[in-house]
Scaffold this active site. Sequence first.
Site, mmCIF file in Angstrom:
data_model
loop_
_atom_site.group_PDB
_atom_site.id
_atom_site.type_symbol
_atom_site.label_atom_id
_atom_site.label_comp_id
_atom_site.label_asym_id
_atom_site.label_seq_id
_atom_site.Cartn_x
_atom_site.Cartn_y
_atom_site.Cartn_z
ATOM 1 N N CYS A 113 0.873 -1.176 0.000
ATOM 2 C CA CYS A 113 0.000 0.000 0.000
ATOM 3 C C CYS A 113 0.907 1.222 0.000
ATOM 4 C CB CYS A 113 -0.917 0.010 1.224
ATOM 5 S SG CYS A 113 -1.851 1.549 1.378
ATOM 6 N N CYS A 116 -0.746 4.421 2.257
ATOM 7 C CA CYS A 116 -0.791 4.344 3.726
ATOM 8 C C CYS A 116 -0.303 2.953 4.111
ATOM 9 C CB CYS A 116 -2.161 4.692 4.293
ATOM 10 S SG CYS A 116 -3.580 3.975 3.460
ATOM 11 N N SER A 117 -1.152 2.124 4.685
ATOM 12 C CA SER A 117 -0.668 0.786 5.042
ATOM 13 C C SER A 117 -1.834 -0.199 5.048
ATOM 14 C CB SER A 117 0.038 0.809 6.397
ATOM 15 O OG SER A 117 -0.754 1.481 7.347
ATOM 16 N N CYS A 118 -2.698 -0.116 4.040
ATOM 17 C CA CYS A 118 -3.839 -1.022 3.929
ATOM 18 C C CYS A 118 -3.371 -2.473 3.908
ATOM 19 C CB CYS A 118 -4.623 -0.737 2.654
ATOM 20 S SG CYS A 118 -5.264 0.933 2.586
#
Lengths: 210, 109, 85
Positions: A113, A116-118
């Site tokens: 991702c 962000c940090s999905c």
Amino acid sequence: MPHDHLSPSGHPYREDNDQPLTYWQTMEIAVRELLVEKGHITAEEVHAQIDAMDARSPAMGAVVVARAWTDPVFKAALLEDGSSACRDMGFDIGPMHLIAMENTEDTHNVVVCTLCSCYPRNLLGLPPDWYKSREYRSRTVREPRKVLAEFGVNVPTTMKIRVHDSTADMRYVVIPQRPSGTDGYSLDQLADLVTRDSMIGVAIVKQPGV
Amino acid sequence: MEYFGKRWHDMGGDPAGYINPDEHDFSLWEKRVDALMVLSSAKGLMNTDSLRRVLEDMGPEAYATMSYYERWIASVTQNMVEAGAFSPEELAAKMENVRARGDTYGQAS
Amino acid sequence: MVRVKDRWPPGHARTPAYLRGKCGIVERSCGMFNNPEQNAYRLKPDGRELLRVRFTMAEVWGDAAENPDDILEAEIYEHWLTPLD
């Protein structure tokens, strides 16, 4: 408060309880208590949500992968609609929209991702620190082969890499290739071989004993 | 013509170094932050996009100097104020109350 | 074929900079989702179709591609895509 909780990995939580109270910890306590006092949430809901997240771990994903390896009908359903297939197995994945991507002889999938940090947290639990790092997020879309090599996976140039940038509402799980030498393995034995990293796409599942 | 260019959080393709494989287990306060985000979203007070929007607006300094869940509680709090769940004044008073309970997270929570 | 719009509005968006202006093919539709550009500000969001778009690394990175035939896929909302057919 004693360390009466073990994390999903079996390690104790970091000993922040005994460290000097930080500004942000103070804010967490205050926000939680205000939300409870004003009737937006209850303390029981907070406990239950933490328990629900603790129950989610790569072991859940491993069971899904092992079933896909052994049950072609299930695998087809998983590839068609990852969320429904996981729910049909009885897993509580919340509102997550899951897409499963299958590694084959000629294609290796890897998930990142960049914005962000999905992460498929409702299937695999919370993401590892490196998944959230600037280095992984920046480089995986530009030089996936170098990134994979750092994780110990050397993808031959005869194979195609498919990088999935998890930019919006979908979450991804990789179905790694079933290793040879596992004929006759039970579902549990197969699931034991499947690692978290193999379901992110930065590892392959190794043949047992090799 | 002036225009808004690529923003700091939009990292895909940026040059960066080796990936540090170290991991840590989450502490109780981090799990509580996570739970607050999930629950307040389920109650309609915020959503994943509003969480991200505040994190992005916090800027690259916050990304470099604050831990993941420090940034999250900052964003959740901002969202709760925007949603009218509580006022900054109420938050300030509650934080003073919490701090007065003791010197460690365990004593104060 | 679709092209990702080469636009740079301020505020929250889910279209990565490195894909703006790039061409790809629609891999699948993911269905309708809340427009994040409104949702992020707690405004009542419109529904927007979310599409998975497939790009070649050659298209995304040009001569600098690590391996031009490797594939990059990302989810892009309909209002960021221009049909080229």
